[in-house]
Structures are given as structure tokens and as C-alpha cells.
Design an enzyme around this catalytic site. Structure first.
Site, short mmCIF file in Angstrom:
data_model
loop_
_atom_site.label_atom_id
_atom_site.label_comp_id
_atom_site.label_asym_id
_atom_site.label_seq_id
_atom_site.Cartn_x
_atom_site.Cartn_y
_atom_site.Cartn_z
N ASN A 1 1.06 -0.81 -0.44
CA ASN A 1 -0.15 0.20 0.00
C ASN A 1 0.56 1.37 0.05
O ASN A 1 1.44 1.81 -1.17
CB ASN A 1 -1.06 -0.20 1.30
CG ASN A 1 -1.29 0.93 1.62
OD1 ASN A 1 -1.76 1.55 0.65
ND2 ASN A 1 -1.60 1.62 1.98
N GLU A 2 1.24 2.32 0.78
CA GLU A 2 1.54 3.17 0.83
C GLU A 2 3.62 3.30 2.09
O GLU A 2 3.21 3.73 3.27
CB GLU A 2 1.54 4.25 1.54
CG GLU A 2 0.38 4.20 3.12
CD GLU A 2 -0.57 5.64 2.65
OE1 GLU A 2 -1.18 5.89 4.43
OE2 GLU A 2 -0.64 6.16 1.93
#
Ligand code: AHR
Length: 653
Positions: free
Chosen positions: A372-373
Site C-alpha cells: 500500500n503506502e
């Protein structure tokens, strides 16, 4: 000539000269179509946050239907004799169930009730499908009678059905119940009406108008955005608070009754909005996500764990928070198997499961996100292993990497450098910033390198200040929407490097939100499209097929004196589309010349304007809404007035 008339003439002339002096000349190179715009350009990002899935898009009305929450009766009230058991369960991966035993007195009742998610919303005349798995608890038992009821908010039953259980093997029983009134906070009750002790599991209630288990009104809200890309299932929930609670797609497919429960990373994140009852039933799982992509016409973009638990919630030095590179294979297999699930022939293991679930045709997956991040060296080290194996087995699948949680800074620069080195296809950028930031950064992508990975603005939203004590939807005011609309002209102007963009988050229950602003708010019966939704919709329905150069005095229009503009050609619809934002608090007059065209045959303007603090709410859903009107063209030009604080889409043919 009278004195008054002279003065009025002078004044009119002066005003018109001033107006003319201020008319801004925008030139669109309409005869020279530029680079193609990706069909994926504007889309949606779904995460189970704010009760977006269970209690939201997933239409199941019973909370904790499988009795698998760690407190097994959470969400339930019981009365009389009710116990939790797990002996010879109906479903191996959801082993708990309840046993209801007669109270021992004819006046006393045994049973249980469920109030769903913030109450059960019922619609007058709507039918509700009740399902339960049941067996007689006693091997020698003959029969038990169950009564299921829909109950209104005054505790009065609206409808009831009786079921007879006459076997000590698990079977599925169904009944249809009809709501007699529309109400937000009803409940469902089950009584043991008579007979022997009975075991119950997977107690479920769906409105009959659901679409493949999803709330029909919310599906429509997505469909009407005309999204090109659909990123799922998150966000931070992909990573999990720890590795054990990351989103595991394999647990989210197959028969819903046997999809094991997972906790939701958002249940304890915000102490001021604590929802210890927030779990993921996975009833809305990867099969449903793929189906939904197909339904709304968006390309699916699943995101999987890279082997790092949420870096916000863990220390990078904690070896339990990430998988050692040498142990990554099961995670990489998850990615490879997912591609097989989506695209593989029905003769493959995972392709067969897709077919068995009802979709023999491939889902035509083209890209996958890994991580994801994420930030720092832990990420590229792991991502490299995924890339090697995905490229070797599925060279056509595009891989989306991450530049971390921030829009700029050391981690962001490092992330991009590493993504280039690893040669990912797309880099996911996230930015939750002030409206001022969005207005200032409309030129963000003008100087991005055109070589290497393309940009995926995977999470963004303008966050206005000082709305803490205001109603839930107030953060989605027109100020934020206008800033996003102006900024998005910069995405469009750079569509040769920005391939896709998705606002975030998508959904929020008005009683169950943890994060705001959000694109769509809902309660148990209704939903509301925010001003931001309208901006996304205007871009999604008018994305065009090719970029067109638009300039004012030879330079891009990206905020000078409050004007923002971009233009596209839609070759299929044969339309030229110009988007213009005016962020000033006074109107501006603009002349738009479509160079290369002789005469425009038809033109219309769709205008979105409001007071900056205006927003839409469930009770007032139409406060801020675009309006469309025909306008006249002058040869190949449009002369238009842009109201103060407004966003316009001009379509000419
Ligand atoms: O959209 C909410 C959260 O914001 C996402 O889960 C995460 O990716 C980001 O930090």
C-alpha cells in the site's frame, strides 16, 4: 441628449471596456489531438473504513452473523438459555455457533436479537431474505420450531415466519419477511417457539433488492461515476496492524459461510471514534470486487500485502512486523494465484474456483498493486522479489508500486528513485492536503519525467480546516471540491504521465465514520453524493480519448489569477471538452478558441458553483449539484462568464 443618459452611456462603455480588458483568451489546439488518455484515468478506491464494507456496501444486515467475533455474542442480545458452542460445527473456518435451549417454563422465552449496524434500516414493502443454518442439538431430538421476526423501532413485530428444524444434521433454512414500515433502527429477533434445543449458525438477513449481496443504491452511486479503475481492498487494511491481520484474499473467496473473519485495522485506530465491533466478514471479498468492477465498467486493481505490516502502526526494526525476504514465497504465491484466479483458464486451480463461484469467463485483470503506502528500504527489497516472479510468469501484467504516504519529502523521493530502479509500471502517490495546496499544485506533474513509471494518484482529497464540531458531511464542502476540480485540470493536462487517479476514501456511514472527508456518505437507508462526488463524476463522464493543448498567452492555465483549465478530445463521441475552474471570488470572462475547427455546431456548459461552505447532507442531498445549459458559439469560439468560485465543463461538437 439628457445628462442622465450621457452618464449611463459613459458608464456602460466603461464597464464593457473593463470587461473586455479582462476577457481572458484561452486557445485549444483542437486540430492537433495529443497523447491518448487512459481509459483508467479517473476511478475509485475502496477500503473497508468508516463501515464501508460490512454495515455499508455489503448488504448483510446482521452483525456477527457467524458468532466469530472474539466476544462471540458481540452484536447480539440473548434471552433465556443461549450458549456458544463449537462441537462439530457447520463451517470449519467459522466454528462457533449458538445453542438455544427451551427455557423450561411455558411463559419464558429463549432466543436472541440483532440490531445490525447502528440499527437495521427497513423499507416499507421491501422483502428481506432470512437465512439460518440449523440442526437439532440432541441426537434423539424430534423437532424444534424457530420464529424469526422483523421488529420496528417501537419494539413491535412487523412480520414473522416460523421454521421447523427436524434433523440433527446441519441444513440451511430460509424465509422471506416483509417490512411494514420504513424505519432506520429496527431489529431482527429469533425465538425458539417450541420443541428441542437447536443449534444455529450463519444467521443472515439481506434486502431483496441487493445486487450480488451489495446495497443496490450504493452500487448505483459508483456506477454513475463512470469510473475507469477500481482499486481495492485498501489502504492500510491490506497491510494489517500485524501480519496475521493483513487482508488475505484467499480467505475472501469461496462460499461466504466459510470465509474466516478478520479484524478490521480501523476498529481501534481513532480513540475518539472507537468501534471495537468492527470486523471484516469478507462477505464482500475478491470475487465480489471483481464482479463489481465489471458491473461499473472499471478495470480492477487489487492490492496485496508486500509482507510489511502497517508501517504507521509498527516499528521498522521490529522483525515481527515484516516477513524476512527468504520467507516471502507464500506472499508472492498469493499474487501469482490471484492473477490465476482472475484470468486463468477454468482448468487451473484458481480459475476453476472462479468458475465454480459463477464466472467462468476471465475477469481480464491487467494490473496488480504490491504494497500500500510503504516507505524505506524494507519495501523495495521485498517488492523486487514479487516483480521477478510476476514478470516471469505474467509478463503482460502491470505492477503498481508505492511512493509512500506523503506527497513530497525524503521518503517520497527515495520511493520514486527505487520504483524507477525496479522499473515498476505505475507509482501510487497519496496526498491528503489543504485546498490551498491543491490550488497551488495544479502544475505538479508538468515537469515529471515522461520516461519510466507512470503516475497513479491512488489516494487524494482536499481536507478543509476547522470543521471538527460541524455535521459529518461538512468536511466535504464546496471549497474542497472546487480545489480538487482545479487541481484535476493538472492531472488531465499531464495525462501522458498520469494514468489514473482515485479520490479517497470512498464511503462513510454517518454513524460509523472514522475518517473524513469521504466521497459518499450513507445511513442504513439512504446515501448522499458530495460536491466532491460531482467533481469526480464530471471528470469520469468527460474524460475524453486524447489530450488537447490549452494555453493562455502560450502557457498552461494552472492557477494564474485564479484560472485553471484543460481540454480533451473524445474521438468516439466526437466532442471537444474544456474544463475550467475559477477560484477567485469574482466572476471572470473567458473566450475559448478551438483552433483548427471552423464552426462549432452545438455547445453546452455544465456548471458547478456554490458557497465555499456549502455541502450536501442526507436530508439536503441537492444543495450543491451541477446544472447544464446550452450556450451559443461564435464560429469556433465560446465567450463565457465563469461565476466566482465555480467549475465548468464545456462540451462542443
Ligand atoms: O484512506 C485512508 C487511509 O489513508 C488509507 O488506508 C491509507 O492508505 C492512507 O494512509
Amino acid at each position: 441628449m439628457k445628462r442622465n443618459t450621457i452618464w449611463s452611456l459613459i458608464l456602460t462603455t466603461a464597464l464593457s471596456l473593463t470587461a473586455n480588458a479582462q476577457t481572458r483568451e484561452l486557445t485549444v489546439e483542437a486540430g492537433k489531438p495529443g497523447a491518448p488518455i487512459q481509459p483508467t484515468m479517473y476511478g475509485i478506491f475502496f477500503e473497508d473504513i468508516n463501515f464501508g464494507a460490512d454495515g455499508g456496501l455489503y448488504a448483510e444486515m446482521v452483525q456477527n452473523r457467524s458468532f466469530e467475533f472474539p466476544q462471540h455474542l458481540m452484536g447480539w442480545n440473548t434471552f433465556g438459555k443461549v450458549a456458544v458452542n463449537d462441537y462439530e460445527p457447520a463451517f470449519k473456518r467459522n466454528p462457533h455457533y449458538v445453542t438455544i435451549t427451551p427455557s423450561g417454563h411455558r411463559e419464558k422465552q429463549s432466543g436472541l436479537e440483532n440490531r445490525g449496524f447502528f440499527g437495521m434500516g427497513f423499507k416499507k414493502g421491501m422483502k428481506y431474505d432470512f437465512t439460518v443454518y440449523a440442526r437439532l442439538n440432541n441426537l434423539q431430538g424430534k423437532q424444534a420450531k424457530l420464529r424469526a421476526e422483523l421488529v420496528d423501532d417501537n419494539d413491535v413485530p412487523m412480520d414473522k415466519q416460523t421454521l421447523t428444524v427436524a434433523d440433527n444434521k446441519w441444513h440451511k433454512y430460509t424465509a422471506t419477511l416483509t417490512a411494514r414500515q420504513t424505519l432506520q433502527k429496527g431489529l431482527m429477533r429469533i425465538f425458539l417457539e417450541g420443541g428441542e434445543p437447536v443449534d444455529l449458525d450463519f444467521v443472515s438477513l439481506f434486502p431483496e433488492d441487493n445486487w450480488h449481496g451489495l446495497r443496490a443504491d450504493l452500487v448505483k452511486d459508483l456506477e454513475d461515476l463512470h469510473p475507469g479503475i477500481f482499486r481495492f481492498p485498501g489502504g492500510c487494511i491490506v497491510e494489517g496492524t500485524d501480519l496475521a491481520t493483513r487482508y488475505e484474499w484467499k480467505n475472501s473467496v469461496g462460499c461466504p459461510e466459510d470465509r474466516p473473519l478478520n479484524e478490521n485495522r480501523w476498529n481501534y485506530t481513532f480513540a475518539h471514534r472507537l468501534f471495537p465491533n468492527y470486523y471484516q466478514s469478507y462477505g464482500l471479498g475478491f470475487y465480489e470486487y471483481f464482479l463489481l468492477s465489471e458491473k461499473i465498467g472499471a478495470e480492477p486493481l487489487p492490492v496485496l500485502s508486500v509482507g510489511l505490516a502497517c508501517q504507521y502502526q509498527n516499528d521498522d526494526n521490529d522483525i515481527n512486523a515484516h516477513v524476512a525476504v527468504k520467507d516471502l514465497q507464500p506472499y508472492i504465491d498469493d499474487a501469482l494465484d490471484l492473477i490465476e484466479f482472475a484470468n486463468g483458464s477454468v482448468n487451473t486451480k484458481w480459475g476453476k474456483l472462479r468458475a465454480d463461484m459463477g464466472h467462468p469467463k476471465p475477469f481480464n485483470l491487467k494490473q496488480i498493486g504490491i504494497g500500500n503506502e510503504q516507505w524505506g528500504p524494507l519495501y523495495p527489497e521485498r517488492l523486487a522479489e514479487f516483480i521477478k516472479q510476476i514478470r516471469a510468469k505474467y509478463p503482460d501484467i502491470k505492477i503498481c508500486g508505492s511512493a509512500g504516504p506523503l506527497a513530497e519529502g525524503d521518503n517520497f523521493d527515495y520511493g520514486w528513485k527505487e520504483m524507477r530502479r525496479l522499473n515498476v509500471d505505475l507509482v501510487d502517490e497519496h496526498y491528503y492536503k489543504s485546498p490551498e495546496w491543491f490550488l497551488k499544485n495544479a502544475g505538479r506533474y508538468d515537469n515529471y519525467s515522461r520516461k519510466g513509471p507512470k503516475v497513479f494518484a491512488g489516494e487524494y482529497a482536499a481536507h478543509v480546516n476547522k470543521r471538527g464540531d460541524q455535521p459529518t458531511t461538512a468536511m466535504n464542502d464546496f471549497e474542497a471540491a472546487l480545489a480538487e476540480a482545479c487541481f484535476m485540470t493538472g492531472l488531465e493536462r499531464n495525462a501522458d504521465v498520469v494514468y489514473q487517479a482515485t479520490y479517497a476514501p470512498l464511503f462513510a456511514h454517518v454513524e460509523g465514520w472514522q475518517w473524513r472527508p469521504d466521497l459518499i456518505w450513507f445511513d442504513n437507508l439512504r446515501s448522499v453524493r458530495t460536491p466532491n462526488w460531482y467533481v469526480q463524476m464530471l471528470y469520469g463522464t468527460n474524460k475524453g480519448t486524447n489530450m488537447l493543448k490549452l494555453t493562455e498567452n502560450g502557457t498552461p492555465v494552472e492557477g494564474k489569477n485564479g484560472l485553471y483549465a484543460s481540454a480533451v478530445l473524445d474521438k468516439i463521441k466526437r466532442q471537444y471538452i474544456v474544463k475550467v475552474g475559477n477560484s477567485l471570488d469574482r466572476q471572470q470572462t473567458v473566450s475559448i478558441q478551438l483552433k483548427g475547427l471552423k464552426k462549432l455546431t452545438a455547445a453546452r456548459q455544465t456548471l458547478l458553483t456554490a458557497k465555499l461552505t456549502d455541502n450536501n447532507s442526507l436530508d439536503h442531498p441537492d444543495n450543491v449539484k451541477p446544472v447544464t445549459q446550452d450556450i451559443t458559439a461564435n464560429g469556433n469560439s465560446l465567450s463565457v462568464t465563469l461565476p466566482a468560485k465555480s467549475f465548468s465543463v464545456f462540451i462542443v461538437e
